[in-house]
Write a protein that holds these residues in place. Structure first.
Motif, PDB file in Angstrom:
ATOM      1  N   THR A  10      53.660  50.488  56.417  1.00  0.00           N
ATOM      2  CA  THR A  10      54.806  49.623  56.104  1.00  0.00           C
ATOM      3  C   THR A  10      54.422  48.367  55.328  1.00  0.00           C
ATOM      4  O   THR A  10      55.282  47.772  54.671  1.00  0.00           O
ATOM      5  CB  THR A  10      55.524  49.218  57.396  1.00  0.00           C
ATOM      6  N   SER A  11      53.167  47.943  55.400  1.00  0.00           N
ATOM      7  CA  SER A  11      52.740  46.771  54.622  1.00  0.00           C
ATOM      8  C   SER A  11      51.237  46.846  54.362  1.00  0.00           C
ATOM      9  O   SER A  11      50.492  47.435  55.147  1.00  0.00           O
ATOM     10  CB  SER A  11      53.079  45.468  55.352  1.00  0.00           C
ATOM     11  N   VAL A  12      50.837  46.248  53.229  1.00  0.00           N
ATOM     12  CA  VAL A  12      49.435  46.256  52.814  1.00  0.00           C
ATOM     13  C   VAL A  12      49.039  44.821  52.464  1.00  0.00           C
ATOM     14  O   VAL A  12      49.743  44.122  51.735  1.00  0.00           O
ATOM     15  CB  VAL A  12      49.222  47.178  51.600  1.00  0.00           C
ATOM     16  N   ALA A  13      47.911  44.368  52.984  1.00  0.00           N
ATOM     17  CA  ALA A  13      47.439  43.014  52.693  1.00  0.00           C
ATOM     18  C   ALA A  13      46.992  42.909  51.236  1.00  0.00           C
ATOM     19  O   ALA A  13      46.383  43.841  50.691  1.00  0.00           O
ATOM     20  CB  ALA A  13      46.279  42.654  53.625  1.00  0.00           C
ATOM     21  N   PRO A  14      47.276  41.784  50.574  1.00  0.00           N
ATOM     22  CA  PRO A  14      46.893  41.605  49.162  1.00  0.00           C
ATOM     23  C   PRO A  14      45.429  41.231  49.019  1.00  0.00           C
ATOM     24  O   PRO A  14      45.077  40.088  48.697  1.00  0.00           O
ATOM     25  CB  PRO A  14      47.821  40.475  48.700  1.00  0.00           C
ATOM     26  N   LEU A  15      44.547  42.198  49.215  1.00  0.00           N
ATOM     27  CA  LEU A  15      43.108  41.914  49.249  1.00  0.00           C
ATOM     28  C   LEU A  15      42.326  42.599  48.141  1.00  0.00           C
ATOM     29  O   LEU A  15      41.098  42.541  48.156  1.00  0.00           O
ATOM     30  CB  LEU A  15      42.531  42.326  50.622  1.00  0.00           C
ATOM     31  N   ARG A  16      42.984  43.257  47.218  1.00  0.00           N
ATOM     32  CA  ARG A  16      42.248  43.865  46.111  1.00  0.00           C
ATOM     33  C   ARG A  16      42.315  42.962  44.891  1.00  0.00           C
ATOM     34  O   ARG A  16      43.377  42.437  44.544  1.00  0.00           O
ATOM     35  CB  ARG A  16      42.811  45.244  45.743  1.00  0.00           C
ATOM     36  N   ASP A  17      41.173  42.784  44.247  1.00  0.00           N
ATOM     37  CA  ASP A  17      41.136  41.989  43.025  1.00  0.00           C
ATOM     38  C   ASP A  17      41.730  42.780  41.860  1.00  0.00           C
ATOM     39  O   ASP A  17      41.824  44.013  41.900  1.00  0.00           O
ATOM     40  CB  ASP A  17      39.693  41.597  42.699  1.00  0.00           C
ATOM     41  N   VAL A  18      42.123  42.047  40.829  1.00  0.00           N
ATOM     42  CA  VAL A  18      42.739  42.655  39.648  1.00  0.00           C
ATOM     43  C   VAL A  18      41.665  42.938  38.607  1.00  0.00           C
ATOM     44  O   VAL A  18      40.878  42.043  38.236  1.00  0.00           O
ATOM     45  CB  VAL A  18      43.820  41.731  39.061  1.00  0.00           C
ATOM     46  N   LYS A  19      41.660  44.151  38.136  1.00  0.00           N
ATOM     47  CA  LYS A  19      40.699  44.543  37.110  1.00  0.00           C
ATOM     48  C   LYS A  19      41.070  43.870  35.788  1.00  0.00           C
ATOM     49  O   LYS A  19      42.231  43.909  35.367  1.00  0.00           O
ATOM     50  CB  LYS A  19      40.714  46.058  36.948  1.00  0.00           C
ATOM     51  N   PRO A  20      40.119  43.205  35.107  1.00  0.00           N
ATOM     52  CA  PRO A  20      40.454  42.492  33.866  1.00  0.00           C
ATOM     53  C   PRO A  20      41.107  43.384  32.818  1.00  0.00           C
ATOM     54  O   PRO A  20      41.994  42.937  32.077  1.00  0.00           O
ATOM     55  CB  PRO A  20      39.094  41.962  33.384  1.00  0.00           C
ATOM     56  N   GLN A  21      40.682  44.650  32.737  1.00  0.00           N
ATOM     57  CA  GLN A  21      41.253  45.551  31.741  1.00  0.00           C
ATOM     58  C   GLN A  21      42.739  45.866  32.002  1.00  0.00           C
ATOM     59  O   GLN A  21      43.453  46.299  31.104  1.00  0.00           O
ATOM     60  CB  GLN A  21      40.461  46.854  31.697  1.00  0.00           C
ATOM     61  N   SER A  22      43.187  45.640  33.217  1.00  0.00           N
ATOM     62  CA  SER A  22      44.587  45.939  33.542  1.00  0.00           C
ATOM     63  C   SER A  22      45.516  44.758  33.295  1.00  0.00           C
ATOM     64  O   SER A  22      46.742  44.884  33.423  1.00  0.00           O
ATOM     65  CB  SER A  22      44.708  46.364  35.010  1.00  0.00           C
ATOM     66  N   LEU A  23      44.956  43.605  32.938  1.00  0.00           N
ATOM     67  CA  LEU A  23      45.792  42.421  32.735  1.00  0.00           C
ATOM     68  C   LEU A  23      46.798  42.584  31.594  1.00  0.00           C
ATOM     69  O   LEU A  23      47.965  42.192  31.750  1.00  0.00           O
ATOM     70  CB  LEU A  23      44.906  41.194  32.488  1.00  0.00           C
ATOM     71  N   PRO A  24      46.420  43.119  30.418  1.00  0.00           N
ATOM     72  CA  PRO A  24      47.438  43.296  29.367  1.00  0.00           C
ATOM     73  C   PRO A  24      48.602  44.171  29.814  1.00  0.00           C
ATOM     74  O   PRO A  24      49.768  43.879  29.499  1.00  0.00           O
ATOM     75  CB  PRO A  24      46.644  43.947  28.216  1.00  0.00           C
ATOM     76  N   THR A  25      48.317  45.236  30.553  1.00  0.00           N
ATOM     77  CA  THR A  25      49.397  46.099  31.044  1.00  0.00           C
ATOM     78  C   THR A  25      50.287  45.345  32.022  1.00  0.00           C
ATOM     79  O   THR A  25      51.527  45.455  31.970  1.00  0.00           O
ATOM     80  CB  THR A  25      48.802  47.340  31.729  1.00  0.00           C
ATOM     81  N   MET A  26      49.667  44.569  32.895  1.00  0.00           N
ATOM     82  CA  MET A  26      50.449  43.789  33.854  1.00  0.00           C
ATOM     83  C   MET A  26      51.315  42.753  33.152  1.00  0.00           C
ATOM     84  O   MET A  26      52.490  42.548  33.507  1.00  0.00           O
ATOM     85  CB  MET A  26      49.521  43.106  34.853  1.00  0.00           C
TER      86      MET A  26
END
Length: 311
Positions: free
Chosen positions: A163-179
Protein backbone atom coordinates in the motif's frame (compact mmCIF):
# COMPACT_ATOMS: atom_id res chain seq x y z
CA UNK A 1 10.77 15.15 4.12
CA UNK A 2 9.84 11.58 5.05
CA UNK A 3 11.27 10.46 8.39
CA UNK A 4 12.63 7.25 6.87
CA UNK A 5 14.49 9.28 4.26
CA UNK A 6 15.82 11.64 6.94
CA UNK A 7 17.15 8.75 9.01
CA UNK A 8 18.81 7.25 5.94
CA UNK A 9 20.55 10.55 5.18
CA UNK A 10 21.73 10.86 8.76
CA UNK A 11 23.13 7.31 8.65
CA UNK A 12 25.10 8.20 5.50
CA UNK A 13 26.71 11.38 6.91
CA UNK A 14 29.70 9.64 8.65
CA UNK A 15 30.69 7.97 5.41
CA UNK A 16 30.45 11.28 3.53
CA UNK A 17 32.75 12.91 6.09
CA UNK A 18 35.28 10.10 5.71
CA UNK A 19 35.17 10.39 1.92
CA UNK A 20 35.73 14.15 2.15
CA UNK A 21 38.72 13.89 4.49
CA UNK A 22 42.30 14.18 3.26
CA UNK A 23 43.16 10.67 4.39
CA UNK A 24 40.75 9.06 1.96
CA UNK A 25 43.02 9.19 -1.06
CA UNK A 26 43.84 5.54 -1.58
CA UNK A 27 41.53 3.56 -3.92
CA UNK A 28 41.67 0.71 -1.46
CA UNK A 29 40.37 2.93 1.37
CA UNK A 30 37.61 4.29 -0.85
CA UNK A 31 36.61 0.75 -1.82
CA UNK A 32 36.43 -0.24 1.86
CA UNK A 33 34.37 2.90 2.55
CA UNK A 34 31.88 1.90 -0.14
CA UNK A 35 31.66 -1.63 1.23
CA UNK A 36 30.98 -0.38 4.75
CA UNK A 37 28.39 2.17 3.59
CA UNK A 38 26.43 -0.38 1.57
CA UNK A 39 26.62 -2.94 4.39
CA UNK A 40 25.26 -0.61 7.07
CA UNK A 41 21.67 -1.66 8.00
CA UNK A 42 20.47 1.96 8.19
CA UNK A 43 21.78 3.39 4.89
CA UNK A 44 19.41 3.31 1.92
CA UNK A 45 20.40 6.39 -0.12
CA UNK A 46 23.86 6.85 -1.61
CA UNK A 47 23.73 9.74 -4.12
CA UNK A 48 25.58 12.22 -1.86
CA UNK A 49 28.38 9.73 -1.22
CA UNK A 50 28.54 8.96 -4.93
CA UNK A 51 29.01 12.66 -5.77
CA UNK A 52 32.09 13.16 -3.58
CA UNK A 53 35.36 13.76 -5.53
CA UNK A 54 37.08 10.88 -3.74
CA UNK A 55 34.54 8.34 -4.97
CA UNK A 56 34.43 9.85 -8.45
CA UNK A 57 38.23 9.48 -8.61
CA UNK A 58 37.74 5.72 -8.96
CA UNK A 59 36.73 6.38 -12.58
CA UNK A 60 40.30 7.42 -13.36
CA UNK A 61 42.29 5.19 -15.66
CA UNK A 62 45.04 5.19 -13.07
CA UNK A 63 42.80 3.35 -10.59
CA UNK A 64 43.74 -0.33 -10.27
CA UNK A 65 41.32 -2.58 -12.08
CA UNK A 66 40.28 -4.43 -8.95
CA UNK A 67 38.83 -1.22 -7.48
CA UNK A 68 37.23 0.25 -10.58
CA UNK A 69 34.04 -1.78 -10.13
CA UNK A 70 33.26 -0.32 -6.72
CA UNK A 71 31.84 2.92 -8.09
CA UNK A 72 29.56 0.90 -10.38
CA UNK A 73 28.52 -1.17 -7.37
CA UNK A 74 27.66 2.01 -5.47
CA UNK A 75 25.55 3.22 -8.40
CA UNK A 76 23.59 -0.05 -8.37
CA UNK A 77 22.90 0.40 -4.66
CA UNK A 78 21.80 3.98 -5.35
CA UNK A 79 19.30 3.33 -8.17
CA UNK A 80 19.85 -0.18 -9.55
CA UNK A 81 18.36 -3.60 -8.80
CA UNK A 82 19.41 -7.13 -7.99
CA UNK A 83 19.08 -8.16 -11.64
CA UNK A 84 21.30 -5.30 -12.80
CA UNK A 85 24.00 -6.41 -10.40
CA UNK A 86 23.99 -9.94 -11.81
CA UNK A 87 23.92 -8.70 -15.41
CA UNK A 88 26.90 -6.33 -14.94
CA UNK A 89 30.38 -7.90 -15.24
CA UNK A 90 33.47 -7.23 -13.14
CA UNK A 91 31.66 -6.19 -9.98
CA UNK A 92 33.01 -7.06 -6.53
CA UNK A 93 31.21 -9.86 -4.66
CA UNK A 94 28.56 -9.06 -2.07
CA UNK A 95 28.74 -10.03 1.56
CA UNK A 96 25.65 -11.17 3.50
CA UNK A 97 24.67 -7.66 4.63
CA UNK A 98 25.04 -6.25 1.12
CA UNK A 99 22.97 -9.10 -0.32
CA UNK A 100 20.11 -8.36 2.07
CA UNK A 101 20.39 -4.60 1.47
CA UNK A 102 20.34 -4.90 -2.34
CA UNK A 103 17.33 -7.26 -2.23
CA UNK A 104 15.47 -4.82 0.03
CA UNK A 105 16.25 -1.90 -2.30
CA UNK A 106 15.18 -3.98 -5.31
CA UNK A 107 11.94 -4.82 -3.50
CA UNK A 108 11.25 -1.09 -3.16
CA UNK A 109 11.63 -0.58 -6.92
CA UNK A 110 9.51 -3.63 -7.78
CA UNK A 111 6.74 -2.67 -5.34
CA UNK A 112 6.48 0.75 -6.96
CA UNK A 113 6.25 -0.58 -10.54
CA UNK A 114 4.63 -4.03 -10.56
CA UNK A 115 0.94 -4.64 -9.72
CA UNK A 116 0.04 -7.21 -8.49
CA UNK A 117 3.20 -8.29 -6.76
CA UNK A 118 3.13 -12.08 -6.72
CA UNK A 119 5.37 -14.54 -4.90
CA UNK A 120 6.57 -16.05 -8.17
CA UNK A 121 7.59 -12.67 -9.61
CA UNK A 122 9.60 -11.69 -6.56
CA UNK A 123 11.22 -15.08 -6.12
CA UNK A 124 12.37 -15.06 -9.75
CA UNK A 125 13.53 -11.44 -9.76
CA UNK A 126 15.37 -11.59 -6.43
CA UNK A 127 16.81 -15.11 -6.86
CA UNK A 128 14.96 -16.47 -3.83
CA UNK A 129 14.30 -20.20 -3.75
CA UNK A 130 11.56 -20.67 -1.13
CA UNK A 131 8.40 -18.75 -0.17
CA UNK A 132 9.47 -18.68 3.48
CA UNK A 133 12.68 -16.86 2.53
CA UNK A 134 10.66 -14.33 0.54
CA UNK A 135 8.26 -13.82 3.44
CA UNK A 136 11.20 -13.22 5.76
CA UNK A 137 12.56 -10.57 3.36
CA UNK A 138 9.17 -8.83 3.08
CA UNK A 139 8.74 -8.91 6.86
CA UNK A 140 12.15 -7.28 7.28
CA UNK A 141 11.14 -4.56 4.81
CA UNK A 142 7.91 -3.94 6.72
CA UNK A 143 9.59 -3.70 10.13
CA UNK A 144 12.28 -1.40 8.65
CA UNK A 145 9.51 1.00 7.49
CA UNK A 146 10.51 0.50 3.88
CA UNK A 147 7.06 -0.63 2.74
CA UNK A 148 3.55 -1.02 4.12
CA UNK A 149 2.25 -4.38 2.94
CA UNK A 150 0.20 -7.46 3.77
CA UNK A 151 1.16 -11.01 2.90
CA UNK A 152 -1.53 -13.11 1.22
CA UNK A 153 -0.05 -16.63 0.86
CA UNK A 154 -3.46 -18.33 0.63
CA UNK A 155 -4.61 -16.50 -2.49
CA UNK A 156 -4.21 -17.92 -5.96
CA UNK A 157 -1.60 -16.89 -6.90
CA UNK A 158 -0.02 -15.88 -3.56
CA UNK A 159 0.50 -12.13 -3.54
CA UNK A 160 1.96 -9.30 -1.49
CA UNK A 161 -0.38 -6.31 -1.25
CA UNK A 162 1.80 -3.20 -0.97
CA UNK A 163 0.00 0.00 0.00
CA UNK A 164 2.95 2.40 0.40
CA UNK A 165 6.65 2.57 -0.46
CA UNK A 166 9.25 4.73 1.30
CA UNK A 167 11.01 7.27 -0.98
CA UNK A 168 14.48 5.78 -0.55
CA UNK A 169 15.71 5.21 -4.09
CA UNK A 170 17.99 7.78 -5.68
CA UNK A 171 17.25 9.18 -9.13
CA UNK A 172 19.44 8.03 -11.96
CA UNK A 173 20.98 11.09 -13.72
CA UNK A 174 20.15 9.68 -17.16
CA UNK A 175 16.45 9.62 -16.24
CA UNK A 176 16.29 13.32 -15.38
CA UNK A 177 15.46 14.56 -18.93
CA UNK A 178 12.57 12.09 -19.12
CA UNK A 179 11.32 13.16 -15.71
CA UNK A 180 11.54 16.82 -16.67
CA UNK A 181 9.58 16.11 -19.85
CA UNK A 182 6.88 14.26 -17.90
CA UNK A 183 6.56 17.02 -15.33
CA UNK A 184 6.49 19.69 -18.05
CA UNK A 185 3.67 17.89 -19.82
CA UNK A 186 1.83 17.51 -16.53
CA UNK A 187 2.28 21.23 -15.84
CA UNK A 188 0.80 22.11 -19.24
CA UNK A 189 -2.21 19.87 -18.61
CA UNK A 190 -2.72 21.50 -15.22
CA UNK A 191 -2.52 24.94 -16.84
CA UNK A 192 -5.16 23.93 -19.39
CA UNK A 193 -7.43 22.65 -16.64
CA UNK A 194 -6.97 25.84 -14.62
CA UNK A 195 -7.72 27.97 -17.71
CA UNK A 196 -10.88 26.00 -18.35
CA UNK A 197 -12.00 26.40 -14.74
CA UNK A 198 -11.31 30.15 -14.81
CA UNK A 199 -13.28 30.52 -18.06
CA UNK A 200 -16.19 28.61 -16.55
CA UNK A 201 -16.11 30.80 -13.44
CA UNK A 202 -16.10 33.95 -15.59
CA UNK A 203 -19.09 32.61 -17.56
CA UNK A 204 -20.98 31.90 -14.34
CA UNK A 205 -20.32 35.43 -13.08
CA UNK A 206 -21.45 36.94 -16.41
CA UNK A 207 -24.64 34.87 -16.46
CA UNK A 208 -25.38 35.82 -12.86
CA UNK A 209 -24.88 39.51 -13.68
CA UNK A 210 -27.25 39.31 -16.66
CA UNK A 211 -29.82 37.49 -14.53
CA UNK A 212 -29.66 40.18 -11.84
CA UNK A 213 -30.09 42.89 -14.47
CA UNK A 214 -33.15 41.14 -15.92
CA UNK A 215 -34.66 40.72 -12.45
CA UNK A 216 -34.03 44.36 -11.63
CA UNK A 217 -35.64 45.52 -14.89
CA UNK A 218 -38.63 43.22 -14.25
CA UNK A 219 -39.00 44.63 -10.73
CA UNK A 220 -39.00 48.20 -12.08
CA UNK A 221 -41.68 47.35 -14.62
CA UNK A 222 -43.81 45.67 -11.98
CA UNK A 223 -43.49 48.63 -9.62
CA UNK A 224 -44.45 51.03 -12.39
CA UNK A 225 -47.43 48.92 -13.39
CA UNK A 226 -48.67 48.83 -9.80
CA UNK A 227 -48.12 52.53 -9.04
CA UNK A 228 -49.79 54.13 -12.11
CA UNK A 229 -53.42 52.89 -11.52
CA UNK A 230 -53.32 54.01 -7.90
CA UNK A 231 -52.30 57.50 -8.99
CA UNK A 232 -55.18 57.78 -11.40
CA UNK A 233 -57.72 56.60 -8.84
CA UNK A 234 -56.49 59.17 -6.31
CA UNK A 235 -56.80 62.02 -8.81
CA UNK A 236 -60.37 60.99 -9.70
CA UNK A 237 -61.32 60.92 -6.02
CA UNK A 238 -60.07 64.47 -5.55
CA UNK A 239 -62.05 65.77 -8.54
CA UNK A 240 -65.34 64.30 -7.26
CA UNK A 241 -67.17 66.46 -4.61
CA UNK A 242 -70.12 64.21 -3.66
CA UNK A 243 -70.87 60.70 -2.51
CA UNK A 244 -70.94 58.00 -5.11
CA UNK A 245 -73.91 55.71 -5.18
CA UNK A 246 -73.17 52.38 -6.58
CA UNK A 247 -75.09 49.24 -7.21
CA UNK A 248 -76.95 49.48 -3.86
CA UNK A 249 -79.13 52.27 -5.33
CA UNK A 250 -81.26 50.51 -7.85
CA UNK A 251 -80.27 46.93 -7.05
CA UNK A 252 -78.49 46.07 -10.32
CA UNK A 253 -75.21 46.37 -12.04
CA UNK A 254 -76.77 48.70 -14.58
CA UNK A 255 -78.22 51.14 -12.01
CA UNK A 256 -77.59 54.85 -12.36
CA UNK A 257 -75.31 56.81 -10.03
CA UNK A 258 -76.25 60.22 -8.60
CA UNK A 259 -74.59 62.66 -6.28
CA UNK A 260 -76.56 64.64 -3.68
CA UNK A 261 -75.64 68.05 -2.32
CA UNK A 262 -76.27 69.06 1.28
CA UNK A 263 -79.41 71.19 0.51
CA UNK A 264 -81.23 68.47 -1.34
CA UNK A 265 -83.57 65.89 0.15
CA UNK A 266 -85.57 62.90 -0.93
CA UNK A 267 -89.45 62.95 -1.03
CA UNK A 268 -92.10 60.45 -1.75
CA UNK A 269 -95.07 60.67 -4.11
CA UNK A 270 -96.95 63.29 -2.02
CA UNK A 271 -94.95 66.29 -3.35
CA UNK A 272 -95.40 65.74 -7.06
CA UNK A 273 -97.54 68.84 -7.78
CA UNK A 274 -95.60 71.42 -5.97
CA UNK A 275 -92.19 70.15 -7.03
CA UNK A 276 -92.95 69.96 -10.73
CA UNK A 277 -90.56 72.78 -11.52
CA UNK A 278 -87.60 71.14 -9.84
CA UNK A 279 -88.38 67.50 -10.01
CA UNK A 280 -86.04 64.97 -11.49
CA UNK A 281 -87.01 61.59 -12.74
CA UNK A 282 -84.78 58.76 -11.63
CA UNK A 283 -84.86 55.58 -13.54
CA UNK A 284 -84.45 52.82 -11.01
CA UNK A 285 -82.92 50.62 -13.59
CA UNK A 286 -83.14 47.05 -14.38
CA UNK A 287 -83.78 46.10 -10.75
CA UNK A 288 -87.07 47.98 -10.62
CA UNK A 289 -88.11 46.56 -13.97
CA UNK A 290 -87.54 43.06 -12.69
CA UNK A 291 -89.45 43.83 -9.52
CA UNK A 292 -92.47 45.11 -11.48
CA UNK A 293 -92.51 42.17 -13.80
CA UNK A 294 -92.32 39.63 -11.02
CA UNK A 295 -95.23 41.28 -9.18
CA UNK A 296 -97.61 41.05 -12.15
CA UNK A 297 -97.60 44.76 -13.03
CA UNK A 298 -96.82 46.47 -16.31
CA UNK A 299 -93.31 46.63 -17.68
CA UNK A 300 -92.95 50.35 -17.25
CA UNK A 301 -90.32 51.65 -14.88
CA UNK A 302 -91.31 53.04 -11.52
CA UNK A 303 -90.27 56.64 -11.13
CA UNK A 304 -89.48 58.53 -8.00
CA UNK A 305 -89.25 62.28 -7.70
CA UNK A 306 -86.42 64.19 -6.22
CA UNK A 307 -86.98 67.81 -5.19
CA UNK A 308 -86.66 70.44 -2.58
CA UNK A 309 -88.61 70.28 0.65
CA UNK A 310 -91.51 72.61 1.28
CA UNK A 311 -90.62 75.74 3.18
Amino acid sequence: MDQTHTRALEALQPFIHLASSNSATSPRLVANLITNATSNPHTYVFAELLETPTVQALRSKETPEEYQGYITLLEIFAWGTWQEYHSTPNLPPLNQEQTLKLRLLSLLSLAATIKPLTYDTLMTTLSISTPSELESLVTTAIYSSLITARLSPATNPPTINVTSVAPLRDVKPQSLPTMISVFTEWELRCADVISGIEAEIAKIYADAKKRREREYARALLLEKAMSEPRGRRKSQAKDSGGVKLGSSFGGGSGSNKREFSDDEGYHGDEGLGELASSRMDIDEGAGASRAGTSGGGSARHAKRVLGKKKP
